[in-house]
Write a protein that holds these residues in place. Structure first.
Motif, PDB file in Angstrom:
ATOM      1  N   PHE A 123       0.816  -1.217   0.000  1.00 38.83           N
ATOM      2  CA  PHE A 123       0.000   0.000   0.000  1.00 38.83           C
ATOM      3  C   PHE A 123       0.853   1.271   0.000  1.00 38.83           C
ATOM      4  CE2 PHE A 123      -4.085  -1.906   2.082  1.00 38.83           C
ATOM      5  CZ  PHE A 123      -4.239  -2.713   0.967  1.00 38.83           C
ATOM      6  N   LYS A 124       1.963   1.228   0.714  1.00 41.13           N
ATOM      7  CA  LYS A 124       2.823   2.410   0.812  1.00 41.13           C
ATOM      8  C   LYS A 124       3.353   2.817  -0.560  1.00 41.13           C
ATOM      9  CE  LYS A 124       6.914   4.121   3.296  1.00 41.13           C
ATOM     10  NZ  LYS A 124       7.974   3.744   4.277  1.00 41.13           N
ATOM     11  N   ALA A 125       3.777   1.835  -1.341  1.00 40.11           N
ATOM     12  CA  ALA A 125       4.307   2.116  -2.678  1.00 40.11           C
ATOM     13  C   ALA A 125       3.212   2.629  -3.607  1.00 40.11           C
ATOM     14  CB  ALA A 125       4.955   0.862  -3.256  1.00 40.11           C
ATOM     15  N   THR A 126       2.024   2.041  -3.505  1.00 41.41           N
ATOM     16  CA  THR A 126       0.912   2.486  -4.347  1.00 41.41           C
ATOM     17  C   THR A 126       0.491   3.902  -3.980  1.00 41.41           C
ATOM     18  OG1 THR A 126       0.121   0.212  -4.581  1.00 41.41           O
ATOM     19  CG2 THR A 126      -1.439   1.960  -5.092  1.00 41.41           C
ATOM     20  N   LYS A 127       0.478   4.194  -2.694  1.00 38.81           N
ATOM     21  CA  LYS A 127       0.135   5.549  -2.248  1.00 38.81           C
ATOM     22  C   LYS A 127       1.122   6.563  -2.815  1.00 38.81           C
ATOM     23  CE  LYS A 127      -0.193   8.463   1.863  1.00 38.81           C
ATOM     24  NZ  LYS A 127       0.082   8.557   3.320  1.00 38.81           N
ATOM     25  N   LYS A 128       2.392   6.220  -2.798  1.00 34.24           N
ATOM     26  CA  LYS A 128       3.414   7.123  -3.331  1.00 34.24           C
ATOM     27  C   LYS A 128       3.193   7.368  -4.819  1.00 34.24           C
ATOM     28  CE  LYS A 128       8.431   7.732  -3.643  1.00 34.24           C
ATOM     29  NZ  LYS A 128       9.757   7.126  -3.357  1.00 34.24           N
ATOM     30  N   THR A 129       2.771   6.323  -5.527  1.00 27.31           N
ATOM     31  CA  THR A 129       2.507   6.456  -6.964  1.00 27.31           C
ATOM     32  C   THR A 129       1.302   7.348  -7.232  1.00 27.31           C
ATOM     33  OG1 THR A 129       3.413   4.258  -7.402  1.00 27.31           O
ATOM     34  CG2 THR A 129       1.962   5.192  -9.077  1.00 27.31           C
ATOM     35  N   LEU A 130       0.236   7.131  -6.479  1.00 26.18           N
ATOM     36  CA  LEU A 130      -1.022   7.825  -6.751  1.00 26.18           C
ATOM     37  C   LEU A 130      -1.070   9.248  -6.207  1.00 26.18           C
ATOM     38  CD1 LEU A 130      -3.638   5.003  -6.037  1.00 26.18           C
ATOM     39  CD2 LEU A 130      -2.768   5.768  -8.247  1.00 26.18           C
ATOM     40  N   ALA A 169      -7.939   1.750   4.012  1.00 30.98           N
ATOM     41  CA  ALA A 169      -6.754   1.986   4.837  1.00 30.98           C
ATOM     42  C   ALA A 169      -6.310   3.443   4.784  1.00 30.98           C
ATOM     43  CB  ALA A 169      -5.622   1.066   4.391  1.00 30.98           C
ATOM     44  N   ILE A 170      -6.265   4.011   3.590  1.00 32.89           N
ATOM     45  CA  ILE A 170      -5.780   5.386   3.461  1.00 32.89           C
ATOM     46  C   ILE A 170      -6.772   6.383   4.066  1.00 32.89           C
ATOM     47  CG2 ILE A 170      -6.737   5.892   1.160  1.00 32.89           C
ATOM     48  CD1 ILE A 170      -4.082   7.275   0.513  1.00 32.89           C
ATOM     49  N   LEU A 171      -8.065   6.085   3.966  1.00 35.33           N
ATOM     50  CA  LEU A 171      -9.070   6.975   4.554  1.00 35.33           C
ATOM     51  C   LEU A 171      -9.051   6.892   6.079  1.00 35.33           C
ATOM     52  CD1 LEU A 171     -12.159   6.560   2.179  1.00 35.33           C
ATOM     53  CD2 LEU A 171     -10.341   8.272   2.117  1.00 35.33           C
ATOM     54  N   ILE A 172      -8.849   5.709   6.621  1.00 36.58           N
ATOM     55  CA  ILE A 172      -8.770   5.556   8.077  1.00 36.58           C
ATOM     56  C   ILE A 172      -7.585   6.341   8.627  1.00 36.58           C
ATOM     57  CG2 ILE A 172      -8.257   3.922   9.935  1.00 36.58           C
ATOM     58  CD1 ILE A 172      -9.942   1.859   8.461  1.00 36.58           C
ATOM     59  N   ARG A 173      -6.428   6.192   7.979  1.00 39.64           N
ATOM     60  CA  ARG A 173      -5.238   6.899   8.475  1.00 39.64           C
ATOM     61  C   ARG A 173      -5.426   8.409   8.410  1.00 39.64           C
ATOM     62  NH1 ARG A 173       0.802   5.040   7.324  1.00 39.64           N
ATOM     63  NH2 ARG A 173       0.021   3.530   8.845  1.00 39.64           N
ATOM     64  N   ARG A 174      -5.952   8.893   7.293  1.00 38.05           N
ATOM     65  CA  ARG A 174      -6.127  10.343   7.153  1.00 38.05           C
ATOM     66  C   ARG A 174      -7.189  10.869   8.115  1.00 38.05           C
ATOM     67  NH1 ARG A 174      -4.192  15.173   6.884  1.00 38.05           N
ATOM     68  NH2 ARG A 174      -5.329  16.633   5.538  1.00 38.05           N
ATOM     69  N   SER A 175      -8.240  10.085   8.352  1.00 41.07           N
ATOM     70  CA  SER A 175      -9.327  10.543   9.227  1.00 41.07           C
ATOM     71  C   SER A 175      -8.850  10.751  10.661  1.00 41.07           C
ATOM     72  CB  SER A 175     -10.481   9.534   9.204  1.00 41.07           C
ATOM     73  OG  SER A 175     -10.104   8.308   9.809  1.00 41.07           O
ATOM     74  N   LYS A 176      -7.792  10.056  11.055  1.00 39.30           N
ATOM     75  CA  LYS A 176      -7.272  10.186  12.417  1.00 39.30           C
ATOM     76  C   LYS A 176      -6.623  11.544  12.662  1.00 39.30           C
ATOM     77  CE  LYS A 176      -6.643   5.230  13.142  1.00 39.30           C
ATOM     78  NZ  LYS A 176      -5.703   4.107  13.338  1.00 39.30           N
ATOM     79  N   SER A 177      -6.323  12.264  11.588  1.00 35.66           N
ATOM     80  CA  SER A 177      -5.726  13.595  11.746  1.00 35.66           C
ATOM     81  C   SER A 177      -6.782  14.662  12.022  1.00 35.66           C
ATOM     82  CB  SER A 177      -4.934  13.965  10.489  1.00 35.66           C
ATOM     83  OG  SER A 177      -5.798  14.134   9.377  1.00 35.66           O
ATOM     84  N   TYR A 178      -8.058  14.277  11.984  1.00 38.76           N
ATOM     85  CA  TYR A 178      -9.138  15.239  12.208  1.00 38.76           C
ATOM     86  C   TYR A 178      -9.660  15.210  13.647  1.00 38.76           C
ATOM     87  CZ  TYR A 178      -9.351  16.321   7.255  1.00 38.76           C
ATOM     88  OH  TYR A 178      -9.042  16.756   5.988  1.00 38.76           O
ATOM     89  N   GLY A 179      -8.950  14.557  14.511  1.00 37.94           N
ATOM     90  CA  GLY A 179      -9.350  14.536  15.914  1.00 37.94           C
ATOM     91  C   GLY A 179      -9.224  13.149  16.509  1.00 37.94           C
ATOM     92  N   ARG A 180      -9.177  13.098  17.823  1.00 32.89           N
ATOM     93  CA  ARG A 180      -9.008  11.819  18.509  1.00 32.89           C
ATOM     94  C   ARG A 180     -10.340  11.137  18.791  1.00 32.89           C
ATOM     95  NH1 ARG A 180      -4.832  12.659  23.390  1.00 32.89           N
ATOM     96  NH2 ARG A 180      -5.032  10.380  23.367  1.00 32.89           N
ATOM     97  N   LYS A 181     -11.421  11.906  18.744  1.00 34.92           N
ATOM     98  CA  LYS A 181     -12.727  11.327  19.029  1.00 34.92           C
ATOM     99  C   LYS A 181     -13.220  10.508  17.837  1.00 34.92           C
ATOM    100  CE  LYS A 181     -14.194  14.892  22.309  1.00 34.92           C
ATOM    101  NZ  LYS A 181     -15.229  15.917  22.625  1.00 34.92           N
TER     102      LYS A 181
END
Length: 377
Positions: A168-175, A282-294
């Motif tokens: 996933f990390k490599a694909t994310k870097k590509t996209l 996976a990418i949406l879960i990780r990014r969503s965590k930056s919008y708050g801890r709740k």
């Protein structure tokens, strides 16, 4: 084989424990690069060694079935040991295990082992119940030969296989590598209209019921400005084919390693439908965590980030798949090369499309998503 079974049973417990532990360490890829072809071939050999031992030790059909299924899906634990796993861990254990299991099956072709195992037991039972005296006397040799042939066949198939996919990390870097904002909104909205008009209407990333229900062909209707336009002169039934969303088209181009595109079934089943969905989550879960801890804020962010994700993919599709055309003529030419629609017909549709309700709606969707506080950048 009976003599071998007796000798194995007579082995010291410490020896048996060491032997089984060694098999498990090799099988599950502990401290090894599980993406390496050499390891995958060792894994194949271990599977057939286990199959051979099963034919010696296990007789009861239910026990055999349970062990077969367990080993078939145990590959998921193997891929969990991939040292490159990072974004994949955001899936949570159950989804990660499901993803890893199917991924490993596609990599090592575990289904071949399963078929050989089933064939082995069918032949064994058939010989025991219906075989001649000669077949019964040579039962053990026949089973051993079947397993050996299966081992050689499976080993060769895996060793000659080019199929592989990126983590996933490599694909994310590509996209999602940094790039200048795309300002060609009219062209972008036209691509959206022609290639995947439901992109911003469905939350999912695969072709589904929503796309079928809203299909032009199913409803036998088109936008008013296209009412007199025929996309081709052939009967419609000749153009029945598989349909893919923009996301599916992108992942089959960006997630596969070199020379892997040729493997149609694994590309369609795993990359376009499972890898695609799991990566998105996976990418949406990780990014969503930056919008708050709740949790409620993260859930809200997750629900809204999907549109930014889709817009990013649409722009990637425009830049990479369509080679970032500078004007309408370049766009029509590139699109016509991968379509039954001619450049002239694309041009005709485009100039009718500009200024329509569909055009302004698509522009508004793109603008709204770009200006949203929920984005992946």
């Amino acid at each position: 084989m009976l003599e071998l079974k007796e000798k194995l049973v007579e082995l010291d417990l410490d020896v048996l424990t060491t032997f089984i532990t060694t098999l498990a360490i090799i099988f599950f890829g502990v401290s090894q690069d599980v993406r390496d072809k050499a390891y995958q071939l060792k894994n194949v050999i271990i599977m057939y060694l286990i199959l051979f031992l099963l034919t010696i030790w296990v007789v009861h059909p239910i026990s055999v079935s349970i062990i077969f299924i367990s080993i078939f899906f145990a590959g998921g634990l193997t891929l969990l040991n991939d040292k490159e796993n990072d974004l994949e861990k955001e899936l949570g254990f159950l989804r990660f295990f499901f993803y890893a299991t199917v991924a490993w099956i596609s990599l090592v072709k575990t289904y071949i082992w399963l078929l050989v195992g089933v064939a082995t037991y069918i032949v064994s039972i058939s010989i025991q119940n219906f075989g001649t005296i000669l077949l019964k006397e040579n039962h053990d040799y026949i089973i051993t030969i079947i397993i050996l042939l299966g081992t050689v066949f499976h080993y060769i198939r895996v060793s000659m296989d080019y199929y592989n996919f990126k983590n996933f990390k490599a694909t994310k870097k590509t996209l999602f590598e940094s790039s200048e904002p795309l300002e060609k909104n009219d062209l972008l909205s036209f691509v959206l209209f022609m290639e995947d008009r439901n992109l911003f209407n469905r939350r999912g990333t695969v072709f589904g019921l929503y796309d079928i229900k809203s299909s032009y062909y199913l409803n036998n209707s088109k936008p008013s400005f296209m009412s007199d336009i025929k996309l081709n002169d052939e009967p419609r039934k000749r153009f029945i084919r598989g349909y893919s969303t923009i996301e599916q088209q992108i992942f089959r181009n960006s997630a596969l390693e070199d020379n892997s595109y040729r493997y149609f079934f694994r590309r369609k089943f795993f990359i376009e439908n499972i890898y695609n969905v799991c990566f998105t989550r996976a990418i949406l879960i990780r990014r969503s965590k930056s919008y708050g801890r709740k949790k409620n804020k993260q859930r809200q962010a997750y629900q809204n980030l999907i549109w930014s994700f889709k817009l990013n993919l649409l722009e990637y599709y425009f830049r990479v798949i369509l080679k970032n055309p500078n004007n309408e003529e370049e766009l029509f030419l590139i699109m016509s090369k991968n379509s039954r629609v001619t450049k002239q017909l694309y041009s005709k549709i485009y100039y009718r499309y500009i200024g329509t309700t569909e055009h302004f709606e698509n522009l508004e969707k793109i603008k709204t998503i770009r200006n949203s506080t929920y984005n992946l950048s």
